[in-house]
Enzyme design. Structure first.
Site, PDB file in Angstrom:
ATOM      1  N   GLY A 225       0.835  -1.194   0.000  1.00  0.00           N
ATOM      2  CA  GLY A 225       0.000   0.000   0.000  1.00  0.00           C
ATOM      3  C   GLY A 225       0.869   1.242   0.000  1.00  0.00           C
ATOM      4  N   SER A 226       0.300   2.330   0.467  1.00  0.00           N
ATOM      5  CA  SER A 226       1.008   3.608   0.423  1.00  0.00           C
ATOM      6  C   SER A 226       2.069   3.706   1.521  1.00  0.00           C
ATOM      7  CB  SER A 226       0.004   4.744   0.589  1.00  0.00           C
ATOM      8  OG  SER A 226      -0.628   4.616   1.845  1.00  0.00           O
ATOM      9  N   GLU A 247       5.505  -3.569   1.040  1.00  0.00           N
ATOM     10  CA  GLU A 247       5.791  -3.045  -0.295  1.00  0.00           C
ATOM     11  C   GLU A 247       5.004  -1.760  -0.438  1.00  0.00           C
ATOM     12  OE1 GLU A 247       7.992  -3.968  -2.297  1.00  0.00           O
ATOM     13  OE2 GLU A 247       8.499  -5.919  -1.468  1.00  0.00           O
ATOM     14  N   CYS A 281       2.835   0.643  -8.908  1.00  0.00           N
ATOM     15  CA  CYS A 281       3.950   1.078  -8.070  1.00  0.00           C
ATOM     16  C   CYS A 281       5.245   1.094  -8.884  1.00  0.00           C
ATOM     17  CB  CYS A 281       4.085   0.161  -6.868  1.00  0.00           C
ATOM     18  SG  CYS A 281       4.103  -1.564  -7.343  1.00  0.00           S
ATOM     19  N   GLN A 328      -8.481   9.458  -6.364  1.00  0.00           N
ATOM     20  CA  GLN A 328      -7.296   9.332  -7.229  1.00  0.00           C
ATOM     21  C   GLN A 328      -7.312  10.377  -8.340  1.00  0.00           C
ATOM     22  OE1 GLN A 328      -5.220   7.170  -5.223  1.00  0.00           O
ATOM     23  NE2 GLN A 328      -4.443   7.169  -7.310  1.00  0.00           N
ATOM     24  N   GLU A 380       5.058  10.382  -5.148  1.00  0.00           N
ATOM     25  CA  GLU A 380       4.348   9.392  -5.953  1.00  0.00           C
ATOM     26  C   GLU A 380       2.942   9.922  -6.231  1.00  0.00           C
ATOM     27  OE1 GLU A 380       2.701   5.757  -4.236  1.00  0.00           O
ATOM     28  OE2 GLU A 380       3.671   4.642  -5.844  1.00  0.00           O
TER      29      GLU A 380
HETATM   30  P1  NAD Z   1      -3.405   2.337   1.167  1.00  0.00           P
HETATM   31  O1  NAD Z   1      -2.167   2.463   1.963  1.00  0.00           O
HETATM   32  O2  NAD Z   1      -4.416   3.403   1.262  1.00  0.00           O
HETATM   33  O3  NAD Z   1      -4.180   0.989   1.530  1.00  0.00           O
HETATM   34  C1  NAD Z   1      -3.575  -0.275   1.402  1.00  0.00           C
HETATM   35  C2  NAD Z   1      -4.312  -1.257   2.294  1.00  0.00           C
HETATM   36  O4  NAD Z   1      -4.093  -0.900   3.659  1.00  0.00           O
HETATM   37  C3  NAD Z   1      -5.837  -1.269   2.089  1.00  0.00           C
HETATM   38  O5  NAD Z   1      -6.321  -2.578   2.215  1.00  0.00           O
HETATM   39  C4  NAD Z   1      -6.312  -0.412   3.230  1.00  0.00           C
HETATM   40  O6  NAD Z   1      -7.649  -0.668   3.627  1.00  0.00           O
HETATM   41  C5  NAD Z   1      -5.337  -0.819   4.319  1.00  0.00           C
HETATM   42  N1  NAD Z   1      -5.229   0.133   5.432  1.00  0.00           N
HETATM   43  C6  NAD Z   1      -5.378   1.479   5.393  1.00  0.00           C
HETATM   44  N2  NAD Z   1      -5.220   1.987   6.638  1.00  0.00           N
HETATM   45  C7  NAD Z   1      -4.944   0.958   7.454  1.00  0.00           C
HETATM   46  C8  NAD Z   1      -4.686   0.845   8.847  1.00  0.00           C
HETATM   47  N3  NAD Z   1      -4.691   1.903   9.667  1.00  0.00           N
HETATM   48  N4  NAD Z   1      -4.443  -0.363   9.359  1.00  0.00           N
HETATM   49  C9  NAD Z   1      -4.434  -1.467   8.557  1.00  0.00           C
HETATM   50  N5  NAD Z   1      -4.700  -1.428   7.245  1.00  0.00           N
HETATM   51  C10 NAD Z   1      -4.947  -0.225   6.688  1.00  0.00           C
HETATM   52  O7  NAD Z   1      -2.926   2.119  -0.342  1.00  0.00           O
HETATM   53  P2  NAD Z   1      -3.846   2.030  -1.642  1.00  0.00           P
HETATM   54  O8  NAD Z   1      -4.330   3.404  -1.971  1.00  0.00           O
HETATM   55  O9  NAD Z   1      -4.830   0.922  -1.513  1.00  0.00           O
HETATM   56  O10 NAD Z   1      -2.769   1.568  -2.725  1.00  0.00           O
HETATM   57  C11 NAD Z   1      -1.954   2.450  -3.436  1.00  0.00           C
HETATM   58  C12 NAD Z   1      -0.546   2.399  -2.893  1.00  0.00           C
HETATM   59  O11 NAD Z   1      -0.057   1.082  -2.942  1.00  0.00           O
HETATM   60  C13 NAD Z   1       0.439   3.224  -3.710  1.00  0.00           C
HETATM   61  O12 NAD Z   1       1.233   3.997  -2.870  1.00  0.00           O
HETATM   62  C14 NAD Z   1       1.299   2.182  -4.416  1.00  0.00           C
HETATM   63  O13 NAD Z   1       2.601   2.565  -4.729  1.00  0.00           O
HETATM   64  C15 NAD Z   1       1.283   1.076  -3.429  1.00  0.00           C
HETATM   65  N6  NAD Z   1       1.594  -0.185  -4.087  1.00  0.00           N
HETATM   66  C16 NAD Z   1       2.845  -0.704  -3.901  1.00  0.00           C
HETATM   67  C17 NAD Z   1       3.208  -1.882  -4.525  1.00  0.00           C
HETATM   68  C18 NAD Z   1       4.562  -2.480  -4.313  1.00  0.00           C
HETATM   69  O14 NAD Z   1       4.689  -3.671  -4.483  1.00  0.00           O
HETATM   70  N7  NAD Z   1       5.567  -1.709  -3.946  1.00  0.00           N
HETATM   71  C19 NAD Z   1       2.277  -2.548  -5.342  1.00  0.00           C
HETATM   72  C20 NAD Z   1       1.027  -1.983  -5.517  1.00  0.00           C
HETATM   73  C21 NAD Z   1       0.682  -0.807  -4.869  1.00  0.00           C
END
Ligand code: NAD
Length: 478
Positions: A225-226, A247, A281, A328, A380
């Site tokens: 995630g982010s 990641e 990503c 987004q 990003e």
């Molecule tokens: P996000 O961080 O908003 O959410 C990711 C996940 O975390 C979701 O399931 C969300 O519900 C959960 N989450 C959010 N807050 C949380 C908390 N307090 N406790 C536990 N879980 C929580 O990210 P997103 O918007 O879903 O995805 C986009 C991001 O993901 C981008 O920054 C992108 O670069 C990254 N990404 C990275 C890779 C990699 O492999 N490096 C691959 C794909 C996406």
């Protein structure tokens, strides 16, 4: 409209709250309502996973192979149907949705094979008459937290190795894309896995996400995630000594040298920067171009960007789908505005589009006259925005490529083997691409980055076992 339930302790459970899944290509199209798991349902899931682990950790490799192979086979046989569903809920175009589903199937097949390839070591101790054995054991109950941009491939590359090495799983997909998660779970529920080994917990981050992070009995968490969420996840997990694999974001450079094949370089840039609507990503958001090729590259890019066909994800003429949601879209627009304010020149795209159905459509944006310190080159954006950064020579290009907080993927377009070798050695990223787009990886080799992009051991391929197992050393007199 029917409600899609969570899968907890081997049962399908509804909830008081539901999440609506909206098609970003047509916001009048609701794909379905998905039960949002409560805290007590989370507790039921963790209890059942713990009970199931007692036996599952000792399950035989043939059983694990059969289960993972069944899941992979069914995913592959339904790739068109599931790919369409994925495209409908996430917004990437149908062909990309189908390819992602196929990837998920291949990942399950790969880890079916891995279940049969467990290894260890038996070696003489330094003490005569004693032998030492090094073996790997499952970690326990694993929390799997995934983002929305790869609704089935990322869950697959976490869930498959978790099960392969004998762990139990609590799966929390992104609230934005529950349909692919549900479809995957439905297949898993028929695979012969004992009840409680795998649990689907669609739900709010503040309820399900936080419970996964904070519960002492969740032994490890794999998160994608982010960076922002990742920082919080890591802090919470390290505070209670749980194993973490993260990641996160990227700001990936694609270096284009004077001697590059122009057509190939433009193809790499268009593919890497804008396909999947730039929501990868590994997307190439910084196009670092040496001055001898800069004008020709820029002219060719403007032409290609202007011709890109943006439309409904299920329209076969679309090359680029909508952004995944309104947030987004607005975030991307904010960065386009910031780029202009900070002095970059918008050469193509960057405006909203209206189509037959109401959706989050934006024509991909290409900037020139940008400098490495601009926000569009540092943060990003996670949308279809790319900047050209003109530099004098390879040395300057390498320096700028590495001048970032991230380090996921880095690419170079050149016909010089010497330059390519140098870049492979000196680029500070986990994955290097030569004459290939920065996005687009294999599933049998390690995936991951450096700096703020990743934390912990690599995902995918044989390397995945590092996170999903724990090492034991045993000594015995013989
Ligand atoms: P996000 O961080 O908003 O959410 C990711 C996940 O975390 C979701 O399931 C969300 O519900 C959960 N989450 C959010 N807050 C949380 C908390 N307090 N406790 C536990 N879980 C929580 O990210 P997103 O918007 O879903 O995805 C986009 C991001 O993901 C981008 O920054 C992108 O670069 C990254 N990404 C990275 C890779 C990699 O492999 N490096 C691959 C794909 C996406």
């Amino acid at each position: 409209m029917s409600v899609f339930k969570n899968y907890i302790a081997g049962q399908w459970l509804d909830s008081d709250k539901q999440i609506a899944n909206i098609n970003p290509s047509d916001i009048d199209d609701t794909i379905g309502f998905y039960a949002s798991a409560s805290e007590s349902q989370f507790n039921l899931a963790i209890d059942s996973a713990q009970q199931a682990f007692d036996d599952w950790q000792y399950s035989g490799s043939q059983q694990r192979f059969d289960i993972l192979d069944f899941i992979g086979t069914e995913i592959l046989s339904r790739q068109n149907e599931l790919g369409e569903l994925l495209a409908r809920e996430e917004g990437k175009v149908r062909s990309e949705g189908i390819a992602e589903v196929a990837r998920a199937g291949q990942i399950f097949k790969f880890f079916a094979g891995e279940a049969l390839r467990s290894d260890g070591q038996c070696l003489p101790s330094v003490r005569p008459g004693v032998k030492a054995e090094v073996t790997r054991e499952p970690v326990g109950t694993i929390g799997v937290i995934t983002p929305w941009n790869f609704p089935i491939a990322i869950p697959a590359w976490k869930i498959a190795p978790a099960l392969c090495y004998g762990n139990c799983v609590l799966f929390k997909p992104s609230e934005l894309v529950p349909a692919s998660a549900w479809a995957l779970t439905e297949i898993i529920s028929r695979s012969g896995l004992p009840s409680g080994v795998f649990n689907l917990l669609v739900g709010e981050a503040s309820v399900v996400g936080e419970s996964i992070l904070c519960h002492e009995q969740v032994d490890a968490v794999t998160f994608t995630g982010s960076v922002e969420t990742g920082n919080h996840v890591l802090k919470t997990l390290t505070a209670r000594g749980a194993k973490a694999q993260m990641e996160m974001g990227g700001k990936n450079p694609l270096v284009i040298l004077d001697d590059a094949n122009l057509e190939q370089a433009v193809e790499c840039a268009i593919q890497g920067a804008f396909y999947s609507t730039g929501q990868r990503c590994t997307a190439s958001s910084r196009l670092i171009v040496t001055e001898g090729i800069a004008d020709a590259f820029t002219t060719a890019m403007i032409e290609r960007v202007s011709q890109l066909k943006v439309g409904h994800a299920l329209d076969s003429s679309s090359q680029i789908g909508p952004l995944a949601n309104e947030m987004q879209l607005k975030k991307t627009e904010r960065y386009i505005q910031l780029g202009k304010v900070q002095g970059a020149q918008l050469l193509a795209g960057g405006y909203r589009l209206s189509r037959d159905t109401p959706g989050y459509y934006l024509h991909p944006a290409l900037f020139t006259e940008t400098t490495p310190d601009m926000s569009i080159n540092r943060d990003e954006i996670f949308g279809p925005v790319a900047s050209i950064i003109k530099v004098k020579d390879y040395g300057a290009a390498l320096e700028i490529a590495n001048d970032t907080a991230f380090g996921l993927s880095a690419g170079i377009c050149t016909q010089s083997g010497k330059m390519a070798e140098d870049f492979k050695r000196k680029a500070q990223a986990g994955m290097i691409m030569v004459n290939l787009p920065t996005a687009g990886v294999d599933y049998h080799v390690p995936f991951g980055g450096r700096k703020r992009s990743s934390y912990g051991s690599r995902e995918q391929g044989h390397y995945a076992r590092e996170f999903y197992t724990t090492v034991k050393t045993a000594y015995q007199i013989f």
